[in-house]
Write an enzyme that holds these catalytic residues in place. Structure first.
Site, short mmCIF file in Angstrom:
data_model
loop_
_atom_site.label_atom_id
_atom_site.label_comp_id
_atom_site.label_asym_id
_atom_site.label_seq_id
_atom_site.Cartn_x
_atom_site.Cartn_y
_atom_site.Cartn_z
N GLU A 99 0.81 -1.22 0.00
CA GLU A 99 0.00 0.00 0.00
C GLU A 99 0.84 1.26 0.00
OE1 GLU A 99 -2.89 -0.14 3.33
OE2 GLU A 99 -2.77 -2.30 3.05
N CYS A 112 3.17 8.18 1.60
CA CYS A 112 3.66 7.23 2.59
C CYS A 112 3.89 5.92 1.85
CB CYS A 112 2.60 7.07 3.68
SG CYS A 112 3.01 5.79 4.88
N CYS A 119 5.74 -7.68 7.39
CA CYS A 119 6.74 -7.20 8.34
C CYS A 119 6.96 -8.30 9.38
CB CYS A 119 6.22 -5.94 9.04
SG CYS A 119 7.41 -5.20 10.19
N CYS A 123 4.83 -6.00 16.14
CA CYS A 123 4.20 -5.04 17.05
C CYS A 123 2.72 -5.40 17.26
CB CYS A 123 4.34 -3.61 16.52
SG CYS A 123 6.04 -3.07 16.35
N CYS A 126 -0.17 -3.44 15.24
CA CYS A 126 0.03 -3.11 13.83
C CYS A 126 -0.53 -4.17 12.89
CB CYS A 126 1.53 -2.91 13.58
SG CYS A 126 1.89 -2.43 11.89
N GLY A 166 6.08 -2.55 6.54
CA GLY A 166 7.47 -3.01 6.60
C GLY A 166 8.35 -2.18 7.51
N GLU A 167 9.52 -2.75 7.81
CA GLU A 167 10.51 -2.06 8.64
C GLU A 167 11.67 -1.68 7.72
OE1 GLU A 167 11.19 -0.71 11.62
OE2 GLU A 167 13.21 -0.45 10.83
N SER A 198 10.91 5.95 9.18
CA SER A 198 10.45 5.53 10.51
C SER A 198 10.92 4.12 10.82
CB SER A 198 8.92 5.60 10.54
OG SER A 198 8.43 5.19 11.79
N SER A 221 9.82 4.80 16.43
CA SER A 221 8.56 4.37 17.04
C SER A 221 8.86 3.89 18.44
CB SER A 221 7.94 3.24 16.21
OG SER A 221 7.71 3.70 14.90
N LEU A 222 8.69 4.78 19.39
CA LEU A 222 9.07 4.45 20.77
C LEU A 222 7.88 3.79 21.49
CD1 LEU A 222 11.41 4.70 22.77
CD2 LEU A 222 10.57 6.97 23.38
N HIS A 223 6.78 4.44 21.54
CA HIS A 223 5.50 3.91 22.05
C HIS A 223 5.48 3.55 23.54
CE1 HIS A 223 4.29 4.10 17.94
NE2 HIS A 223 4.76 2.95 17.56
N ASN A 297 -4.98 3.60 15.85
CA ASN A 297 -5.99 3.12 14.90
C ASN A 297 -6.35 1.71 15.30
OD1 ASN A 297 -6.31 5.11 12.72
ND2 ASN A 297 -4.10 4.83 12.53
N CYS A 340 -1.80 2.35 7.15
CA CYS A 340 -1.28 1.33 6.24
C CYS A 340 -1.42 -0.08 6.78
CB CYS A 340 0.18 1.62 5.94
SG CYS A 340 0.35 2.19 4.26
N1 SAH Z 1 8.33 -0.24 10.79
C1 SAH Z 1 8.40 1.17 10.90
C2 SAH Z 1 7.48 1.94 9.97
C3 SAH Z 1 6.09 1.46 9.78
S1 SAH Z 1 4.75 1.93 10.78
C4 SAH Z 1 8.16 1.61 12.32
O1 SAH Z 1 7.88 0.76 13.16
O2 SAH Z 1 8.32 2.78 12.62
C5 SAH Z 1 4.64 3.66 10.90
C6 SAH Z 1 4.15 4.11 12.27
O3 SAH Z 1 2.79 3.73 12.51
C7 SAH Z 1 4.95 3.48 13.41
O4 SAH Z 1 5.19 4.44 14.39
C8 SAH Z 1 4.01 2.43 13.91
O5 SAH Z 1 4.34 2.03 15.20
C9 SAH Z 1 2.68 3.13 13.79
N2 SAH Z 1 1.52 2.25 13.81
C10 SAH Z 1 1.39 0.98 13.37
N3 SAH Z 1 0.15 0.51 13.60
C11 SAH Z 1 -0.53 1.50 14.21
C12 SAH Z 1 -1.85 1.62 14.71
N4 SAH Z 1 -2.72 0.63 14.63
N5 SAH Z 1 -2.21 2.80 15.25
C13 SAH Z 1 -1.33 3.83 15.34
N6 SAH Z 1 -0.08 3.76 14.90
C14 SAH Z 1 0.33 2.62 14.35
#
Ligand code: SAH
Length: 356
Positions: A99, A112, A119, A123, A126, A166-167, A198, A221-223, A297, A340
């Protein structure tokens, strides 16, 4: 399936650097200027060598015998009635799908792009990781997402974010090649400062990227600000840990002078208390970093829920009190589920139902 078998014996021309193309054409006995002519066609959305009108027919045929041109097909296109966000599901040469999303911002249209088919980072929140990683994308396949998004949407693209499926640092060499090609002044000529990459935090990859010293924006992506919380939602943390990740981020900042943007998806009851905010502020202090809060999301397969508006507000206040520069990501394309991984996931589910 676009002659996938036949292509195995040929070279993916759009993944070549201009100097590599020059060498190949020189080896074919062609004069130097031909490489420049052929190269400039690669950025004009041609899908066959036949269309390269200023190239002699005999050479076009020889090119077709040695090289192939990638061109994704639109499997699905969705456009938001609310903000004009356009989302594409592309079919690649081997039938896999990825996508891209085109977003309209005041500072320009941003695409994007995906960097892998699926991937393997796992996570918990995701959609892209549910079926694992199928394969890496080649540089041409990432470039095509930029070119064909522009062509199919009719919107001039000025910015790129590598935040799709993807990463990117798990496909390091192809991603670096893509970045150099997309930045090439005879190619799409998109400035590094208009590109964000990212990562979920692969520390060796961050160090390797720092060594390239590109002027792009690194988003991490720290989270979560501590190992306990982060390991629950991001398995990658069990390998590297928050301290190791932050060390790599500081080295990146010291080497490149580029400030890092930390992404933080707000997940209800998991990472969204004022205590988390406090720990986060301490963790990233002193590096001019920026925090981008992402309202989660919801993904069908996951029980995780977005934070309530009240906890989001309290979290922001706690960060601001400690002087952290914080923004909340605006939700684009809410009517088309623009984040995505979800369209591809839907297609995978439909495919498996058909084969059952
Ligand atoms: N693999 C990379 C890039 C892809 S995701 C990464 O991890 O950064 C891009 C961003 O969207 C990342 O910060 C990821 O953690 C976040 N993301 C993925 N799924 C999500 C969701 N359901 N809601 C909000 N953010 C999400």
């Amino acid at each position: 399936m676009q002659n996938e078998k036949e292509n195995e014996l040929k070279t993916d021309i759009k993944s070549l650097f201009p100097e590599e193309l020059k060498e190949r054409l020189a080896a074919m006995g062609e004069p130097g200027f031909r490489a420049g002519q052929v190269y400039s066609w690669l950025w004009k959305d041609v899908t066959s060598f036949e269309e390269m009108k200023n190239i002699p027919k005999t050479l076009r045929e020889r090119l077709d015998a040695e090289f192939y041109l990638t061109a994704p097909k639109v499997l699905r296109r969705q456009e938001s009635a609310l903000d004009g966000t356009v989302k594409f599901l592309w079919e690649l040469g081997d039938g896999n799908a990825v996508e891209s999303v085109v977003m309209r911002y005041n500072h320009g249209n941003t695409v994007c792009v995906s960097s892998q088919v699926g991937c393997r980072m796992g996570c918990a929140f995701c959609a892209s990781t549910i079926g694992g990683r199928v394969r890496n994308l080649r540089p041409s396949e990432i470039l095509d997402q930029v070119m064909f998004s522009e062509l199919e949407s009719g919107l001039k693209i000025s910015n790129i974010v590598m935040m799709g499926i993807g990463e990117p640092l798990d496909n390091f060499d192809n991603v670096i090649r893509f970045l150099r090609l997309v930045n090439d002044q005879n190619g799409l000529n998109i400035g590094m400062r208009h590109i964000s990459l990212s990562t979920c935090g692969l520390t060796e990859g961050i160090d390797k990227l720092a060594a390239h010293n590109l002027q792009l924006t690194l988003s991490v992506s720290l989270h979560a600000p501590d190992d306990e919380t982060r390991s629950k939602i991001m398995p990658v943390n069990r390998a590297y840990g928050v301290d190791k990740l932050m060390d790599a981020c500081r080295r990146y900042y010291d080497t490149t002078g580029r400030r890092i943007s930390f992404e933080y998806a707000m997940i209800r009851g998991v990472n969204d208390t004022p205590e988390h905010a406090e720990r986060l502020a301490k963790l990233i202090g002193g590096m001019g970093a920026h925090v981008n809060l992402i309202p989660l999301n919801e993904v069908e397969e996951s029980p995780l829920k977005p934070s309530t508006p009240e906890s989001l507000k309290a979290f922001i206040a706690a960060l601001e009190k400690r002087g952290v520069n914080v923004t909340v990501r605006r939700k684009l394309g809410p009517d088309i589920n623009a984040s995505c991984g979800q369209l591809r996931r839907k297609r995978e589910k439909e495919k498996s139902l058909q084969t059952e």
